[in-house]
Design an enzyme around this catalytic site. Structure first.
Site, mmCIF file in Angstrom:
data_model
loop_
_atom_site.group_PDB
_atom_site.id
_atom_site.type_symbol
_atom_site.label_atom_id
_atom_site.label_comp_id
_atom_site.label_asym_id
_atom_site.label_seq_id
_atom_site.Cartn_x
_atom_site.Cartn_y
_atom_site.Cartn_z
ATOM 1 N N ASP A 16 0.921 -1.366 -0.137
ATOM 2 C CA ASP A 16 -0.136 0.088 -0.094
ATOM 3 C C ASP A 16 1.007 1.358 0.024
ATOM 4 O OD1 ASP A 16 -2.121 1.565 0.035
ATOM 5 O OD2 ASP A 16 -2.808 1.127 2.208
ATOM 6 N N ASN A 64 -10.737 -3.104 -6.339
ATOM 7 C CA ASN A 64 -9.829 -2.060 -7.400
ATOM 8 C C ASN A 64 -10.389 -1.730 -8.596
ATOM 9 O OD1 ASN A 64 -6.581 -3.248 -6.092
ATOM 10 N ND2 ASN A 64 -7.984 -1.224 -5.319
HETATM 11 C C1 FPP Z 1 -2.113 0.122 -3.364
HETATM 12 O O1 FPP Z 1 -1.581 1.354 -3.161
HETATM 13 C C2 FPP Z 1 -1.343 -0.459 -4.287
HETATM 14 C C3 FPP Z 1 -2.235 -1.320 -5.421
HETATM 15 C C4 FPP Z 1 -3.631 -1.227 -5.521
HETATM 16 C C5 FPP Z 1 -1.503 -1.880 -6.500
HETATM 17 C C6 FPP Z 1 -0.186 -2.599 -5.911
HETATM 18 C C7 FPP Z 1 0.421 -2.910 -7.442
HETATM 19 C C8 FPP Z 1 1.763 -2.877 -7.679
HETATM 20 C C9 FPP Z 1 2.808 -2.553 -6.492
HETATM 21 C C10 FPP Z 1 2.408 -3.023 -8.755
HETATM 22 C C11 FPP Z 1 2.558 -4.565 -8.926
HETATM 23 C C12 FPP Z 1 1.546 -4.848 -9.955
HETATM 24 C C13 FPP Z 1 1.495 -6.099 -10.655
HETATM 25 C C14 FPP Z 1 0.567 -6.118 -11.578
HETATM 26 C C15 FPP Z 1 2.535 -6.933 -10.589
HETATM 27 P P1 FPP Z 1 -2.485 2.509 -3.344
HETATM 28 O O2 FPP Z 1 -2.923 2.924 -4.895
HETATM 29 O O3 FPP Z 1 -4.003 2.342 -2.736
HETATM 30 O O4 FPP Z 1 -1.763 3.700 -2.481
HETATM 31 P P2 FPP Z 1 -2.581 4.925 -1.632
HETATM 32 O O5 FPP Z 1 -3.136 4.259 -0.321
HETATM 33 O O6 FPP Z 1 -1.222 5.901 -1.226
HETATM 34 O O7 FPP Z 1 -3.593 5.490 -2.476
#
Ligand code: FPP
Length: 243
Positions: A16, A64
């Site tokens: 996250d 998501n």
């Molecule tokens: C959460 O951060 C992260 C995700 C929803 C996606 C995680 C994906 C990756 C690390 C890339 C790897 C992916 C693949 C396809 C191998 P957030 O977007 O919720 O962050 P925030 O809480 O700061 O908004």
């Protein structure tokens, strides 16, 4: 003192904080996800070096899809890009990649990409990387129960465990969540029943080997009781304890 048994066999991660990492830098959120892939690559290597047999990561949850369409499309593109660029290297590094989650809503191109990557790396044994994509813990449990009913099998804990999406590996010993939030967010609801939980304030793109080692050190210092008392555990291990 730590010993080999203090190293978790299976580590699971809620990666996250990508969006916040990008926003802090005035970048589009997708730039944070791209950086997240770079950190994921490093962590696969770091876990393999530490003799962790299985790493499971939450890459895209069933929920998501509710994100803005451009971010969803961006995540699909990142997945396709990672598949085309990284699978050969994973093959060299002995990484067995598995995708866990519903494939129903995924495009044919992505489904083919996932199948190819799994087939190419199937006999690798250095580390298993489970990428949870279009995954949710509730989906997993309901899906397994549906399969058992369809097969006319009794819905028992054992049968469910053997039918869930991660039936090919032991339950996670340690679940790490980065980004400061302290919840499971529908990740491995069944499998994390006895996992140690570790929360890091670092945003996923800032997570590194030192942060991993801090999590592993805290894990090694914890006592896993699985419902027993400390005295029972000491007796099991043949150690005398004073009350
Ligand atoms: C959460 O951060 C992260 C995700 C929803 C996606 C995680 C994906 C990756 C690390 C890339 C790897 C992916 C693949 C396809 C191998 P957030 O977007 O919720 O962050 P925030 O809480 O700061 O908004």
């Amino acid at each position: 003192m730590t010993s080999a048994t203090d190293v978790p066999q299976h580590v699971a991660v809620v990666m996250d904080g990508n969006g916040r990492w990008a926003t802090q830098r005035y970048l589009p959120r997708i730039a944070g996800h791209r950086q997240g892939v770079e950190v994921l690559k490093r962590m696969v290597r770091a876990c393999a070096e530490r003799d962790i047999a299985t790493l499971t990561v939450f890459a895209f949850s069933s929920e998501n899809w509710r994100r803005p369409a451009d971010e969803v499309l961006g995540l699909m593109d990142i997945l396709m890009m990672a598949l085309s660029r990284e699978v050969t290297q994973m093959q060299r590094d002995g990484v067995q990649i598995r995708f866990v989650g519903s494939r129903e809503a995924l495009s044919e191109k992505i489904k083919t990409g996932l199948e190819k990557a799994e087939a190419l790396t199937a006999s690798n044994s250095k580390i298993v990387l489970n990428v949870c994509f279009n995954y949710g813990g509730r989906w997993d449990i309901a899906n397994a129960a549906r399969q058992l009913v369809a097969l006319n099998k009794e819905v028992t804990e054992d049968n469910l465990s053997q039918t869930l999406a991660l039936a090919h590996c032991p339950d996670p010993d340690l679940v790490i969540r980065t980004g400061g939030e302290k919840r499971l967010s529908n990740f491995l609801l069944w499998q994390a029943a006895y996992s140690e939980l570790y929360f890091s304030e670092l945003l996923w793109p800032d997570f590194d080997e030192a942060a991993l080692d801090a999590a592993l050190a805290e894990y090694a210092a914890r006592e896993r009781r699985f419902g027993k008392t400390s005295q029972q555990l000491a007796a099991d291990a043949g150690v005398a304890v004073q009350n």
